[in-house]
Design an enzyme around this catalytic site. Structure first.
Site, PDB file in Angstrom:
ATOM      1  N   HIS A  17      23.115 -34.038 -43.160  1.00 20.91           N
ATOM      2  CA  HIS A  17      24.039 -34.462 -42.100  1.00 20.91           C
ATOM      3  C   HIS A  17      24.198 -33.347 -41.057  1.00 20.91           C
ATOM      4  O   HIS A  17      24.195 -33.606 -39.858  1.00 20.91           O
ATOM      5  CB  HIS A  17      25.444 -34.755 -42.662  1.00 20.91           C
ATOM      6  CG  HIS A  17      25.534 -35.893 -43.623  1.00 20.91           C
ATOM      7  ND1 HIS A  17      26.109 -35.769 -44.867  1.00 20.91           N
ATOM      8  CD2 HIS A  17      25.146 -37.192 -43.523  1.00 20.91           C
ATOM      9  CE1 HIS A  17      26.083 -36.940 -45.481  1.00 20.91           C
ATOM     10  NE2 HIS A  17      25.496 -37.825 -44.698  1.00 20.91           N
ATOM     11  N   ARG A  90      15.966 -41.052 -42.857  1.00 19.90           N
ATOM     12  CA  ARG A  90      15.256 -40.135 -43.753  1.00 19.90           C
ATOM     13  C   ARG A  90      13.867 -40.646 -44.079  1.00 19.90           C
ATOM     14  O   ARG A  90      12.882 -39.965 -43.923  1.00 19.90           O
ATOM     15  CB  ARG A  90      16.037 -39.961 -45.061  1.00 19.90           C
ATOM     16  CG  ARG A  90      17.275 -39.133 -44.901  1.00 19.90           C
ATOM     17  CD  ARG A  90      18.164 -39.260 -46.084  1.00 19.90           C
ATOM     18  NE  ARG A  90      18.577 -40.651 -46.244  1.00 19.90           N
ATOM     19  CZ  ARG A  90      19.613 -41.053 -46.933  1.00 19.90           C
ATOM     20  NH1 ARG A  90      20.331 -40.194 -47.584  1.00 19.90           N
ATOM     21  NH2 ARG A  90      19.942 -42.329 -47.016  1.00 19.90           N
TER      22      ARG A  90
END
Ligand code: PNS
Length: 160
Positions: A17, A90
Site C-alpha cells: 500500500h 498486483r
C-alpha cells in the site's frame, strides 16, 4: 488541482500500500487515503488504529491525507470534490474483481475515473490477509509491514 482517492480496508497498511501511496503522491496534487468501513468484513484493527497506522507511515508526505468513510465510495469521492479513484493491481487475479468494481463505480457516476497503478514487483504477492496469516503463524513479516507500525502489528498478531 487533481485530488485522487485511494480507498481500501488497510487492515493494516502494508509496504505494498505504501508503495502505491508514495507513487500516487508524486503523480497527483493531493491524495486522500480513505479507509472503508465495510460491514461485511471483521477487521483485525479498528478504524482508529488503522487511521493511526496510516498517519504514522505517511509522515513526511505533505500532499497525503488519511480519512475514513462509510457508504458508497462514489459518494465519498464527490463529497471530496475529486473524480479520480486509485487502485493498486498486483496480479491477474486482482483484475476481475477490480474491473467489476471500476465498472460498477462508473455506472454509479460516469464522471469518476478509476486509475490502476501496477504494484512494484517485490510486493506483487503481498496482501494484508496473507501477511496476517504468516505473522500469526510465526513467519517473518518485517519486510512486508512499514517499520513505523511493525511492533504494534506483531503485538496484535501474537495476542490473537
Ligand atoms: O482493500 P479492499 O478491501 O480490497 O477495498 C475494497 C473497497 C473498500 C475499495 C470497496 O469495498 C469499496 O469501494 N467499498 C465502499 C462501498 C462501495 O462503494 N461499494 C461498491 C463498490 S463497486
Amino acid at each position: 488541482m487533481i485530488t485522487a482517492i485511494y480507498p481500501g480496508s488497510f487492515d493494516p497498511v502494508t509496504n505494498g500500500h505504501l508503495d502505491i501511496i508514495k507513487r500516487s503522491a508524486k503523480t497527483f496534487d493531493k491524495v486522500i487515503v480513505a479507509i472503508a468501513q465495510n460491514p461485511n468484513k471483521t477487521p483485525m484493527f479498528t478504524i482508529e488504529e488503522r487511521m493511526d497506522f496510516l498517519k504514522r507511515v505517511i509522515n513526511g508526505l505533505p500532499n497525503v491525507e488519511v480519512d475514513h468513510f462509510d457508504g458508497l465510495l462514489v459518494d465519498y469521492v464527490k463529497e471530496k470534490d475529486a473524480h479520480v479513484i486509485i487502485k493498486g493491481l498486483r496480479a491477474i487475479s486482482d483484475f476481475e474483481y477490480e474491473f467489476q468494481m471500476a465498472l460498477m463505480n462508473r455506472k454509479l457516476d460516469s464522471d469518476i475515473e478509476t486509475l490502476f497503478m501496477m504494484t512494484s514487483y517485490k510486493y506483487s504477492f503481498l496482501s494484508s490477509s496473507m501477511m496476517k496469516e504468516v505473522g500469526k503463524l510465526g513467519g517473518c513479516i518485517a519486510e512486508l509491514v512499514p517499520d513505523a507500525i511493525l511492533p504494534d502489528v506483531l503485538k496484535r498478531l501474537k495476542s490473537v
